[in-house]
Write an enzyme that holds these catalytic residues in place. Structure first.
Site, mmCIF file in Angstrom:
data_model
loop_
_atom_site.group_PDB
_atom_site.id
_atom_site.type_symbol
_atom_site.label_atom_id
_atom_site.label_comp_id
_atom_site.label_asym_id
_atom_site.label_seq_id
_atom_site.Cartn_x
_atom_site.Cartn_y
_atom_site.Cartn_z
ATOM 1 N N ILE A 57 -61.994 55.929 59.189
ATOM 2 C CA ILE A 57 -60.904 55.917 58.212
ATOM 3 C C ILE A 57 -59.675 55.346 58.910
ATOM 4 O O ILE A 57 -59.134 55.984 59.826
ATOM 5 C CB ILE A 57 -60.605 57.343 57.699
ATOM 6 C CG1 ILE A 57 -61.870 57.995 57.122
ATOM 7 C CG2 ILE A 57 -59.484 57.322 56.660
ATOM 8 C CD1 ILE A 57 -61.729 59.484 56.821
ATOM 9 N N GLU A 58 -59.278 54.153 58.501
ATOM 10 C CA GLU A 58 -58.171 53.490 59.198
ATOM 11 C C GLU A 58 -56.844 53.708 58.461
ATOM 12 O O GLU A 58 -56.797 54.263 57.363
ATOM 13 C CB GLU A 58 -58.495 51.994 59.344
ATOM 14 C CG GLU A 58 -59.768 51.800 60.156
ATOM 15 C CD GLU A 58 -60.099 50.355 60.434
ATOM 16 O OE1 GLU A 58 -59.569 49.452 59.752
ATOM 17 O OE2 GLU A 58 -60.893 50.131 61.365
ATOM 18 N N GLU A 69 -67.333 59.292 64.087
ATOM 19 C CA GLU A 69 -67.831 60.488 64.777
ATOM 20 C C GLU A 69 -66.881 61.666 64.571
ATOM 21 O O GLU A 69 -67.305 62.796 64.298
ATOM 22 C CB GLU A 69 -67.957 60.227 66.286
ATOM 23 C CG GLU A 69 -68.981 59.170 66.673
ATOM 24 C CD GLU A 69 -68.405 57.762 66.733
ATOM 25 O OE1 GLU A 69 -67.521 57.425 65.899
ATOM 26 O OE2 GLU A 69 -68.848 57.000 67.597
ATOM 27 N N CYS A 100 -66.342 55.893 71.348
ATOM 28 C CA CYS A 100 -65.191 55.626 72.216
ATOM 29 C C CYS A 100 -64.924 56.847 73.109
ATOM 30 O O CYS A 100 -65.508 57.921 72.909
ATOM 31 C CB CYS A 100 -63.953 55.302 71.373
ATOM 32 S SG CYS A 100 -63.211 56.749 70.591
HETATM 33 N N1 THU Z 1 -65.031 53.095 65.517
HETATM 34 C C1 THU Z 1 -65.751 54.199 65.133
HETATM 35 O O1 THU Z 1 -65.583 54.717 64.019
HETATM 36 N N2 THU Z 1 -66.650 54.703 65.998
HETATM 37 C C2 THU Z 1 -66.988 54.122 67.189
HETATM 38 O O2 THU Z 1 -67.869 54.630 67.877
HETATM 39 C C3 THU Z 1 -66.294 52.918 67.640
HETATM 40 C C4 THU Z 1 -65.139 52.484 66.804
HETATM 41 C C5 THU Z 1 -64.099 52.521 64.531
HETATM 42 C C6 THU Z 1 -62.635 52.755 64.786
HETATM 43 C C7 THU Z 1 -62.008 51.611 63.999
HETATM 44 O O3 THU Z 1 -61.842 52.014 62.646
HETATM 45 C C8 THU Z 1 -63.052 50.513 64.029
HETATM 46 O O4 THU Z 1 -64.249 51.125 64.500
HETATM 47 C C9 THU Z 1 -62.698 49.359 64.903
HETATM 48 O O5 THU Z 1 -62.472 49.761 66.204
#
Ligand code: THU
Length: 151
Positions: A57-58, A69, A100
């Site tokens: 969710i950005e 996660e 991450c």
């Molecule tokens: N992102 C995740 O949701 N999980 C991960 O394991 C790696 C990155 C998302 C964060 C962001 O919304 C998008 O991927 C680009 O980095």
């Protein structure tokens, strides 16, 4: 040191296959207008064997972006589940998408009673799956001084 292996989806247990399918499904709900990179995650709880899913969710201001996660962790913990047996992560890029650093530390807090969490990473095609564990992904994880040093 081998800290993961890659196996065919079909060789995995039905439980893990279902978890990966749930992560693939929830990935379609991702709110990611800034990165256009959708991620889905699914958590299997140790108690009751429940599945909690989450997508990324950005936000326009960038800092408060939630990874898939941690969305799934928030849902599980707020329902009272704090020990996770297995976590699946599905995203589409050339290589496997691994959690991450912040998500590794977050997951690390909710290890199952054997002291670890199995982690499975795949692309939405669900052909090959990378199998690892949180202890392999986050060796020497930080543990709260409150847990360790109280007299
Ligand atoms: N992102 C995740 O949701 N999980 C991960 O394991 C790696 C990155 C998302 C964060 C962001 O919304 C998008 O991927 C680009 O980095």
């Amino acid at each position: 040191m081998d800290n993961f292996k890659v196996v065919p989806f079909s060789s995995l247990s039905e439980t893990v296959q279902n978890l990966l399918k749930s992560a693939t499904e929830v990935r379609t709900k991702a709110y990611c207008p800034y990165s256009n990179f959708s991620v889905g995650s699914a958590i299997l709880t140790e108690k009751d064997g429940k599945i909690y899913t989450g997508c990324n969710i950005e936000n326009a201001t960038m800092t408060p972006c939630m990874c898939a996660e941690r969305t799934a962790v928030a849902k599980a913990v707020s329902d009272g589940y704090m020990q996770f047996k297995t976590v699946a992560v599905v995203a589409h890029q050339k290589d496997f998408t691994a959690p991450c650093g912040v998500c590794r530390q977050t997951l690390s807090e909710f290890r199952s009673s054997n002291g670890d969490i199995e982690i499975y990473l795949s692309k939405p095609s669900l052909d090959n799956v990378l199998c690892t564990t949180i202890s392999q992904l986050l060796p020497l994880a930080y543990v709260s001084y409150k847990k360790d040093s109280l007299p």
